[in-house]
Design a protein around this motif. Structure first.
Motif, PDB file in Angstrom:
ATOM      1  N   PHE A   1       9.260   6.415   3.262  1.00  0.00           N
ATOM      2  CA  PHE A   1       8.621   7.706   3.493  1.00  0.00           C
ATOM      3  C   PHE A   1       9.109   8.765   2.511  1.00  0.00           C
ATOM      4  O   PHE A   1      10.214   8.678   1.971  1.00  0.00           O
ATOM      5  N   HIS A   2       8.278   9.777   2.327  1.00  0.00           N
ATOM      6  CA  HIS A   2       8.650  10.981   1.578  1.00  0.00           C
ATOM      7  C   HIS A   2       9.676  11.758   2.402  1.00  0.00           C
ATOM      8  O   HIS A   2       9.747  11.631   3.621  1.00  0.00           O
ATOM      9  N   GLN A   3      10.474  12.579   1.726  1.00  0.00           N
ATOM     10  CA  GLN A   3      11.535  13.299   2.424  1.00  0.00           C
ATOM     11  C   GLN A   3      11.002  14.301   3.442  1.00  0.00           C
ATOM     12  O   GLN A   3      11.740  14.740   4.339  1.00  0.00           O
TER      13      GLN A   3
ATOM     14  N   PRO B   1       4.031  18.924   1.351  1.00  0.00           N
ATOM     15  CA  PRO B   1       4.139  19.708   0.114  1.00  0.00           C
ATOM     16  C   PRO B   1       2.767  20.222  -0.297  1.00  0.00           C
ATOM     17  O   PRO B   1       1.735  19.641   0.058  1.00  0.00           O
ATOM     18  N   ASP B   2       2.740  21.305  -1.024  1.00  0.00           N
ATOM     19  CA  ASP B   2       1.469  21.846  -1.492  1.00  0.00           C
ATOM     20  C   ASP B   2       0.930  20.957  -2.606  1.00  0.00           C
ATOM     21  O   ASP B   2       1.635  20.620  -3.552  1.00  0.00           O
ATOM     22  N   GLY B   3      -0.299  20.537  -2.467  1.00  0.00           N
ATOM     23  CA  GLY B   3      -0.894  19.651  -3.455  1.00  0.00           C
ATOM     24  C   GLY B   3      -0.756  18.198  -3.063  1.00  0.00           C
ATOM     25  O   GLY B   3      -0.804  17.847  -1.876  1.00  0.00           O
ATOM     26  N   GLU B   4      -0.548  17.333  -4.035  1.00  0.00           N
ATOM     27  CA  GLU B   4      -0.529  15.887  -3.799  1.00  0.00           C
ATOM     28  C   GLU B   4       0.886  15.345  -3.763  1.00  0.00           C
ATOM     29  O   GLU B   4       1.757  15.774  -4.526  1.00  0.00           O
ATOM     30  N   CYS B   5       1.138  14.411  -2.858  1.00  0.00           N
ATOM     31  CA  CYS B   5       2.430  13.737  -2.794  1.00  0.00           C
ATOM     32  C   CYS B   5       2.227  12.333  -2.216  1.00  0.00           C
ATOM     33  O   CYS B   5       1.231  12.066  -1.540  1.00  0.00           O
ATOM     34  N   GLU B   6       3.161  11.448  -2.507  1.00  0.00           N
ATOM     35  CA  GLU B   6       3.155  10.103  -1.928  1.00  0.00           C
ATOM     36  C   GLU B   6       3.895  10.171  -0.604  1.00  0.00           C
ATOM     37  O   GLU B   6       5.103  10.314  -0.562  1.00  0.00           O
ATOM     38  N   LEU B   7       3.151  10.051   0.490  1.00  0.00           N
ATOM     39  CA  LEU B   7       3.729  10.241   1.806  1.00  0.00           C
ATOM     40  C   LEU B   7       4.433   8.998   2.321  1.00  0.00           C
ATOM     41  O   LEU B   7       5.463   9.092   2.999  1.00  0.00           O
TER      42      LEU B   7
ATOM     43  N   GLY C   1       0.807  -1.223   0.000  1.00  0.00           N
ATOM     44  CA  GLY C   1       0.000   0.000   0.000  1.00  0.00           C
ATOM     45  C   GLY C   1       0.829   1.258   0.000  1.00  0.00           C
ATOM     46  O   GLY C   1       2.048   1.240   0.200  1.00  0.00           O
ATOM     47  N   GLN C   2       0.171   2.355  -0.252  1.00  0.00           N
ATOM     48  CA  GLN C   2       0.794   3.676  -0.195  1.00  0.00           C
ATOM     49  C   GLN C   2      -0.211   4.662   0.374  1.00  0.00           C
ATOM     50  O   GLN C   2      -1.420   4.514   0.187  1.00  0.00           O
ATOM     51  N   ILE C   3       0.299   5.654   1.079  1.00  0.00           N
ATOM     52  CA  ILE C   3      -0.533   6.715   1.650  1.00  0.00           C
ATOM     53  C   ILE C   3      -0.234   7.993   0.883  1.00  0.00           C
ATOM     54  O   ILE C   3       0.907   8.457   0.852  1.00  0.00           O
ATOM     55  N   LEU C   4      -1.260   8.546   0.250  1.00  0.00           N
ATOM     56  CA  LEU C   4      -1.134   9.774  -0.524  1.00  0.00           C
ATOM     57  C   LEU C   4      -1.730  10.929   0.272  1.00  0.00           C
ATOM     58  O   LEU C   4      -2.784  10.786   0.884  1.00  0.00           O
ATOM     59  N   MET C   5      -1.045  12.058   0.242  1.00  0.00           N
ATOM     60  CA  MET C   5      -1.495  13.246   0.975  1.00  0.00           C
ATOM     61  C   MET C   5      -1.825  14.342  -0.026  1.00  0.00           C
ATOM     62  O   MET C   5      -1.017  14.654  -0.905  1.00  0.00           O
TER      63      MET C   5
END
Length: 467
Positions: free
Chosen positions: A252-254, A272-278, A197-201
């Motif tokens: 994890f994302h940086q 980050p502003d908008g969407e990123c893979e957390l 899985g992945q968590i997107l923010m």
């Protein structure tokens, strides 16, 4: 590190060619075209020919290729290639051959900016958009104002976010995307199951907010003494030991502060502003299956083949699945098929070489059947049909396969801007900023094989909770 970067289409035509070092020539594109694009037996994304190594990833209808003549870090090369894909999506929406042909000038500008003499540089889309745009030339005053912002963002501690972002409505979304891989015997016994899985923010927040959220992680619950031996019922049916999920192989994302995660298993970050893979994760314990699919294929004669497929929902009868669609592959020499179903509609789609079965609403604890007879045209090909996988797409609310849950979400920002209310969600003053929507998106595929049935499960789940 990288000596060159290329983008090919599926025909082997070079769309983008950028050389970073003088140790390779553009003619290496012909080598990749012959050895990889034209070959039918490519088993590895890394191809070494002589002193050159080709790293490639397949995206849409294109090959993205990195070429090097030194012993480069393979993980770093692939990370760079996927960053290029993400940049293409960020700039063009969809990154495919048409997008590359329409924006090749901008792509060359991006390649010059994100890689210097073969070494990757700043690849954050939000930072690059400050000074590489698809719009016209900006005024000199605007360039001076943004010049200081670029310098702060490119050299500061938070390179992925500008400090002056403002929104009228402050909101944050957490998307959980899971892919479930299941291997079952012909009798229905689960032999192996795991979830990747992945968590997107998606954050649309003003200023420089710091977010903090916790998961129902088994390690954390053991530290807090909240993990017992009792079992708890899951929303979609089935039981799980106190709702705890044992996460493996976390990435994890940086922006995530790893020290806090190691210490108290909470995820702290400035988004980050908008969407990123957390975050990415994997788990192999207590997998809840939303559906069970049983497929039987019988070859009646050389010109006829019979399909019998049964689908049963595993979740409780209080919830239901929506937009359920099954694609049952048929032989390529199929001329037509007659379908009978107990629910929904089914038909033969020649362009996809499949029987497409659609059910608009699938109630929990129900079972539906499909019976079809396909007519085959005579063929001289004696190769046996490989029986490709059955694919299944659907959406289920209030059901999770791994049981992963966001226990809390807190957002802190010095300006203390007001919270946003959605539907019936009540926000508490202590958590003052916004709310969270948790959506679980999965995909489901069934591969009928002699003696085994293999599933790749994908579900869509929506959960609304407090922030």
């Amino acid at each position: 590190m990288l000596s060159g970067f290329f983008i090919f289409n599926v025909k082997g035509e070079v769309l983008i060619s950028r050389l970073y070092r003088p140790d390779v020539k553009r003619s290496v594109a012909d080598v990749f075209r012959i050895q990889v694009v034209s070959s039918t037996d490519v088993r590895s994304p890394i191809t070494t020919l002589g002193s050159m190594s080709f790293f490639h990833v397949r995206h849409e209808n294109m090959y993205l290729v990195g070429v090097t003549k030194i012993n480069a870090n393979a993980a770093l090369v692939f990370e760079f290639l996927y960053k290029v894909v993400n940049l293409g999506r960020s700039y063009f929406g969809k990154f495919d051959e048409d997008a590359v042909k329409s924006n090749f000038t901008l792509i060359y500008e991006l390649l010059d900016e994100i890689c210097d003499f073969g070494f990757p540089q700043n690849t954050e889309a939000e930072t690059l958009k400050l000074y590489i745009t698809t719009e016209g030339v900006r005024s000199e005053k605007a360039m001076k104002e943004e010049g200081s912002k670029i310098a702060i963002q490119a050299t500061g501690a938070v390179a992925w976010r500008r400090p002056d972002i403002k929104y009228r409505k402050n909101e944050a979304f957490v998307d959980v995307v899971e892919s479930v891989n299941l291997l079952m015997s012909a009798k229905g016994t689960v032999l192996r199951a795991d979830v990747s899985g992945q968590i997107l923010m998606r954050a649309y927040l003003s200023g420089m907010p710091e977010c903090k959220f916790g998961l129902n992680d088994k390690v954390l619950l053991e530290k807090e003494g909240k993990l017992g031996t009792a079992t708890a019922a899951m929303p979609g049916g089935g039981k799980r030991s106190t709702g705890a999920v044992e996460l493996d192989d976390c990435q994890f994302h940086q922006c995530v502060k790893l020290g806090n995660f190691e210490r108290d298993r909470t995820i702290n970050f400035i988004p980050p502003d908008g969407e990123c893979e957390l975050m990415k994760y994997r788990t192999t314990e207590n997998i809840n299956l939303p559906f069970r699919v049983h497929a039987v294929v019988v070859e009646l004669s050389k010109n006829r083949m019979e399909f019998k497929v049964s689908v049963r929902s595993q979740f409780t009868g209080k919830i239901f699945a929506q937009n359920v669609q099954l694609k049952i592959p048929v032989p390529t020499n199929t001329s037509g098929a007659k379908c009978l179903v107990t629910a929904g509609k089914a038909k033969y789609v020649g362009s996809e070489n499949a029987l497409v079965w659609k059910i608009s609403r699938f109630q929990g604890q129900q079972e539906y059947l499909l019976s079809a007879e396909a007519e085959l045209t005579p063929t001289t090909n004696k190769k046996a049909w490989s029986r490709p996988p059955i694919s299944m797409d659907f959406q289920v609310l209030m059901f999770t396969a791994s049981g992963l849950m966001v226990r809390f979400l807190k957002i802190f920002e010095k300006s203390n801007y007001p919270s946003v209310k959605w539907n019936t969600v009540t926000l508490t003053p202590a958590l003052h900023r916004s709310f969270k929507i948790l959506r679980l998106v999965l995909q489901y595929t069934v591969v009928p094989q002699p003696g085994y049935v293999r599933y790749y499960c994908v579900i869509t789940v929506g959960v609304i909770g407090k922030s």
